[in-house]
Design a protein around this motif. Structure first.
Motif, PDB file in Angstrom:
ATOM      1  N   THR A 244      -4.582 -73.305  32.799  1.00  0.00           N
ATOM      2  CA  THR A 244      -5.989 -73.181  32.382  1.00  0.00           C
ATOM      3  C   THR A 244      -6.911 -73.265  33.591  1.00  0.00           C
ATOM      4  N   LEU A 245      -6.637 -74.196  34.484  1.00  0.00           N
ATOM      5  CA  LEU A 245      -7.477 -74.361  35.676  1.00  0.00           C
ATOM      6  C   LEU A 245      -7.408 -73.136  36.576  1.00  0.00           C
ATOM      7  N   ILE A 246      -6.237 -72.549  36.714  1.00  0.00           N
ATOM      8  CA  ILE A 246      -6.114 -71.353  37.558  1.00  0.00           C
ATOM      9  C   ILE A 246      -6.850 -70.175  36.935  1.00  0.00           C
TER      10      ILE A 246
ATOM     11  N   GLU B 227     -22.645 -71.768  44.475  1.00  0.00           N
ATOM     12  CA  GLU B 227     -22.269 -73.107  44.924  1.00  0.00           C
ATOM     13  C   GLU B 227     -21.484 -73.824  43.833  1.00  0.00           C
ATOM     14  N   ILE B 228     -21.935 -73.677  42.577  1.00  0.00           N
ATOM     15  CA  ILE B 228     -21.232 -74.305  41.452  1.00  0.00           C
ATOM     16  C   ILE B 228     -19.887 -73.631  41.226  1.00  0.00           C
ATOM     17  N   ARG B 229     -19.885 -72.296  41.269  1.00  0.00           N
ATOM     18  CA  ARG B 229     -18.627 -71.568  41.068  1.00  0.00           C
ATOM     19  C   ARG B 229     -17.585 -71.975  42.117  1.00  0.00           C
ATOM     20  N   SER B 230     -18.033 -72.103  43.342  1.00  0.00           N
ATOM     21  CA  SER B 230     -17.123 -72.508  44.407  1.00  0.00           C
ATOM     22  C   SER B 230     -16.547 -73.895  44.150  1.00  0.00           C
ATOM     23  N   ALA B 231     -17.392 -74.819  43.679  1.00  0.00           N
ATOM     24  CA  ALA B 231     -16.926 -76.178  43.397  1.00  0.00           C
ATOM     25  C   ALA B 231     -15.886 -76.183  42.279  1.00  0.00           C
ATOM     26  N   ILE B 232     -16.081 -75.340  41.262  1.00  0.00           N
ATOM     27  CA  ILE B 232     -15.109 -75.261  40.171  1.00  0.00           C
ATOM     28  C   ILE B 232     -13.739 -74.864  40.714  1.00  0.00           C
ATOM     29  N   SER B 233     -13.729 -73.850  41.573  1.00  0.00           N
ATOM     30  CA  SER B 233     -12.459 -73.394  42.144  1.00  0.00           C
ATOM     31  C   SER B 233     -11.824 -74.475  43.010  1.00  0.00           C
ATOM     32  N   SER B 234     -12.611 -75.080  43.878  1.00  0.00           N
ATOM     33  CA  SER B 234     -12.082 -76.096  44.786  1.00  0.00           C
ATOM     34  C   SER B 234     -11.549 -77.304  44.026  1.00  0.00           C
ATOM     35  N   TRP B 235     -12.312 -77.782  43.056  1.00  0.00           N
ATOM     36  CA  TRP B 235     -11.870 -78.942  42.282  1.00  0.00           C
ATOM     37  C   TRP B 235     -10.627 -78.611  41.441  1.00  0.00           C
ATOM     38  N   SER B 236     -10.569 -77.402  40.964  1.00  0.00           N
ATOM     39  CA  SER B 236      -9.395 -76.998  40.175  1.00  0.00           C
ATOM     40  C   SER B 236      -8.129 -77.086  41.013  1.00  0.00           C
TER      41      SER B 236
ATOM     42  N   LEU C 125       1.280 -65.487  36.876  1.00  0.00           N
ATOM     43  CA  LEU C 125       1.493 -64.485  37.923  1.00  0.00           C
ATOM     44  C   LEU C 125       0.345 -63.489  38.095  1.00  0.00           C
ATOM     45  N   PRO C 126      -0.148 -62.848  37.027  1.00  0.00           N
ATOM     46  CA  PRO C 126      -1.252 -61.901  37.258  1.00  0.00           C
ATOM     47  C   PRO C 126      -2.498 -62.560  37.836  1.00  0.00           C
ATOM     48  N   TRP C 127      -2.740 -63.814  37.490  1.00  0.00           N
ATOM     49  CA  TRP C 127      -3.953 -64.501  37.936  1.00  0.00           C
ATOM     50  C   TRP C 127      -3.907 -64.848  39.415  1.00  0.00           C
TER      51      TRP C 127
END
Length: 769
Positions: free
Chosen positions: A179-181, A210-219, A242-244
């Motif tokens: 889910t996080l990926i 900035e928020i989108r980046s934090a979501i990815s980094s924290w994930s 795999l596709p993600w």
């Protein structure tokens, strides 16, 4: 003492509890506003710890964990994600949960017991389910407020999981990592921030990313935490990922390379963060693909079958995208911006190269998966055999024999190891040696087999050659093709078996030995090349000389055994092939006789008897050695040499002649488990005949061959003194074997061979020792 440090949060906790009770009875927008305000105040006070009032511990022991879970459920109102009017309250409730369990294991346990982390996973799954499909790298459209909800929900899982095994195991069971990926990939797709924006949207655009980046980094931080569990075999992801994680690879391939962005004029810290986030996603994706391919056969099975959308209409196999990246992937020009210094830029470039290496490992593993044969080698009516992926990898190898700077070792390594892993059937080997591929000359070229060839390239090429050569007895094409390219001579001149090459990994020398072993099996021409004078320009010692020296000096049991098997095949080929005078020309007979003369030496026969002596756990190797020395014993010069070699102590540095003067045979020793350890080949043959107290069981055929061997020793003139020593040790054992085998149907051949040996030794007078 500040007022902040003395604030009592219990009244606020009680207020939330009362609100939750009231909201269960009747929904109220005003009450929800109060909940958001109260939760915000609690969350703000929990952002940091103070040394005077441990609010985290105090609140963790109240009803607050259960209240948070209940209020979150009420706010969602049976929906998967909050309505716009409820995002504020959901955000503040999540903030309380995230801050409450920050660096606090007891509170993590309390929240887990009331299923708060589970509820947060469900919330994130709700957002993930709304991602537009097929996903093609377009940012998931969410308002800033919803993005903040997602970011804080991820923060809850991060804070709850760090250092807490039970939370991690629960999140793993809920497939939280997948889910996080999905959210990381869709909320902050690599390079998607490069898009333009109007001047009136600049501030909003920057805040959003900035928020989108934090979501990815924290994930990714949370995923890393989930990997860190006691049970290292636990898989936190499956093939659905795999596709993600494959699509970002395309962002590093032309024409998708970002070279500029309006954000270059924005806050340099934000630009740096976005570049770092992109690269983190990329590196983590490559790491996951590699690790899953190494550890999970389901992933190896699915990788060549999984498809990834590259546009709304087009989708490609994930494996093809990985190959595209290996071949074309490069450094985005945007890395040259001033936001990265030279050291960071260099580190990124090194990291990209390491990711290619990781994906090469994954590809090689996929080709080694037996269940992938049908999907990797596709039947074709015409050309090219095996389909486009096979043709592409062959092309990687053939290109690398050119002079262009575009040809790279890593592509050759990937292709040779992969195709070698796939070559498990004879028609694959034939296809690689036939038009249009015709790889024999390429694989045997100086580019790949010279002393200066990169060791990793040589490893891949030799491995591929060995896999093809294993079919030399099943396909006339294999020995014929490699005879044309003089592959044996190429190996002799490659320095692979030289003493200076011993520092290389054993597998390099073993692969070369394997090639010689297969090609010399039944092929006189390859055996001639192996034994007779080398045709290499630098006048290298013959293959026979090099292998004997390697066996003698190597500490590797594998190299000693496999090298000795080359010698076994040489004997079998010289004795079995084209023996009838009508089938062998005078010239070939002369070469054969010369080869026989070269191997009738104490060094050669001792190498064969040593194979027998040290292979007490490997009946096949013992039997091969027995067959070889039996054949040598049929020669009038071979029998005395074999007889002498039988009693040479294993690993002895004494000349054979010195051993013959010993007053008695060397005695065997025992291991700690009481089982005997042979000191020489004669000991081992006696153990084979007895077939008791051995590490393994020796089949009737092996024991029969041992009797036949001893019988052959009597048919040529040998030293009676040495023969008497052998007879005194063997005859009592053979008599017992004959007695036990008599009347046993399964051992009829053994009985006959044993009786024949007894009769032969009885008929010929031999002085006692």
């Amino acid at each position: 003492m500040s007022s902040e440090s003395m604030i009592d949060l219990i009244p606020l906790e009680r207020k939330l509890y009362s609100a939750e009770v009231s909201l269960r009875n009747a929904d109220s927008d005003d009450l929800w506003i109060d909940v958001a305000t109260t939760a915000r105040e609690i969350a703000n006070n929990l952002r940091v710890r103070n040394s005077i009032t441990d609010n985290h511990t105090i609140l963790g022991k109240t009803e607050l964990p259960q209240t948070l879970t209940s209020l979150l459920s009420l706010a969602l109102d049976k929906q998967h994600v909050p309505d716009d009017k409820r995002t504020d309250v959901v955000l503040e409730l999540l903030r309380v949960g995230a801050n409450l369990c920050m660096d606090h294991n007891d509170n993590r346990t309390s929240l887990l017991e009331v299923t708060f982390p589970q509820a947060v996973v469900s919330l994130l799954e709700g957002y993930a389910d709304k991602i537009p499909l097929p996903f093609v790298g377009v940012p998931f459209a969410l308002s800033i407020q919803h993005l903040k909800v997602v970011r804080t929900a991820v923060g809850v899982l991060l804070n709850a999981s760090i250092g807490h095994e039970m939370v991690k195991y629960r999140l793993i069971s809920l497939e939280a990592a997948l889910t996080l990926i999905k959210l990381s990939a869709s909320v902050c797709p690599p390079s998607a921030w490069v898009s333009s924006y109007g001047s009136s949207q600049k501030d909003v655009y920057e805040e959003e990313w900035e928020i989108r980046s934090a979501i990815s980094s924290w994930s990714w931080r949370t995923i890393s935490a989930l990997k860190d569990v006691t049970d290292e075999t636990l898989q936190i992801l499956n093939s659905d990922v795999l596709p993600w994680i494959t699509f970002p690879l395309l962002k590093y391939c032309p024409p998708n390379l970002a070279d500029s962005s309006p954000l270059l004029d924005a806050d340099p810290d934000l630009l740096y963060t976005l570049l770092s986030t992109d690269f983190e996603f990329f590196q983590q994706s490559c790491t996951i693909i590699e690790s899953l391919s190494l550890d999970n056969d389901d992933i190896r099975f699915e990788l060549p079958r999984s498809l990834c959308h590259v546009s709304q209409e087009e989708k490609l196999p994930c494996l093809s995208i990985i190959l595209d990246f290996i071949e074309y992937g490069t450094y985005p020009p945007i890395w040259d911006s001033s936001v990265l210094d030279d050291q960071e830029r260099s580190a990124n470039k090194k990291g990209l190269d390491m990711c290619k290496a990781a994906l090469i490992k994954a590809v090689v593993e996929v080709f080694g998966e037996e269940k992938n044969e049908d999907v990797l080698w596709k039947p074709t009516d015409g050309s090219p055999p095996g389909g486009p992926i096979i043709s592409r990898l062959v092309d990687w190898i053939k290109k690398d024999t050119g002079d262009s700077e575009l040809y790279r070792d890593d592509m050759t390594i990937c292709a040779s190891l992969s195709l070698g892993n796939l070559t498990k059937k004879v028609h694959f080997a034939d296809a690689f040696l036939s038009a249009p591929y015709s790889l024999a000359g390429t694989l045997s070229s100086d580019r790949f087999l010279s002393s200066s060839t990169d060791i990793k390239v040589k490893h891949g090429i030799l491995g591929f050659l060995k896999h093809i050569a294993q079919f030399s007895r099943l396909s006339p094409k294999v020995p014929a093709s490699f005879l044309e390219t003089h592959l044996i001579h190429r190996l002799i001149g490659s320095s692979i078996w030289d003493e200076r090459s011993d520092v290389m990994a054993d597998i390099i020398q073993l692969n070369a030995i394997g090639i010689a072993k297969h090609l010399c099996n039944g092929s006189l021409d390859h055996t001639f090349e192996f034994i007779l004078s080398s045709e290499s320009s630098d006048d290298k010692p013959t293959g026979l000389t090099q292998i004997l020296a390697l066996i003698k000096r190597s500490d590797s049991v594998s190299i000693k055994s496999e090298g000795s098997r080359v010698l076994v095949n040489v004997v079998k080929t010289l004795w079995y092939t084209e023996r009838a005078p009508t089938t062998m020309s005078e010239e070939r007979q002369k070469k054969r006789d010369e080869c026989v003369a070269r191997i009738l030496t104490p060094e050669y026969t001792t190498a064969l008897t040593s194979l027998i002596a040290r292979s007490n756990r490997y009946p096949i190797l013992v039997n091969e050695g027995i067959v070889a020395i039996t054949l040598l014993s049929t020669h009038r010069l071979g029998a005395p040499l074999v007889l002498q070699a039988l009693i040479v102590p294993l690993n002895s540095s004494l000349p054979v002649e010195d051993n013959l003067t010993s007053p008695a045979l060397p005695t065997s020793s025992s291991r700690g488990d009481g089982l005997p350890v042979p000191r020489n080949a004669l000991d081992m043959l006696i153990y084979v005949l007895k077939n008791v107290d051995n590490p393994v069981n020796f089949a009737v055929e092996v024991r029969t061959n041992a009797c036949i061997f001893f019988t052959h020793l009597l048919r040529q003139p040998v030293a009676h003194g040495a023969l008497a020593k052998v007879r005194s040790a063997v005859l009592p054992v053979v008599e017992q074997v004959a007695e036990e085998a008599q009347g046993v149907k399964e051992e009829e051949k053994l009985y006959k061979a044993a009786k024949a040996l007894i009769e032969a030794w009885t008929a010929i007078p031999v002085p006692t020792a």
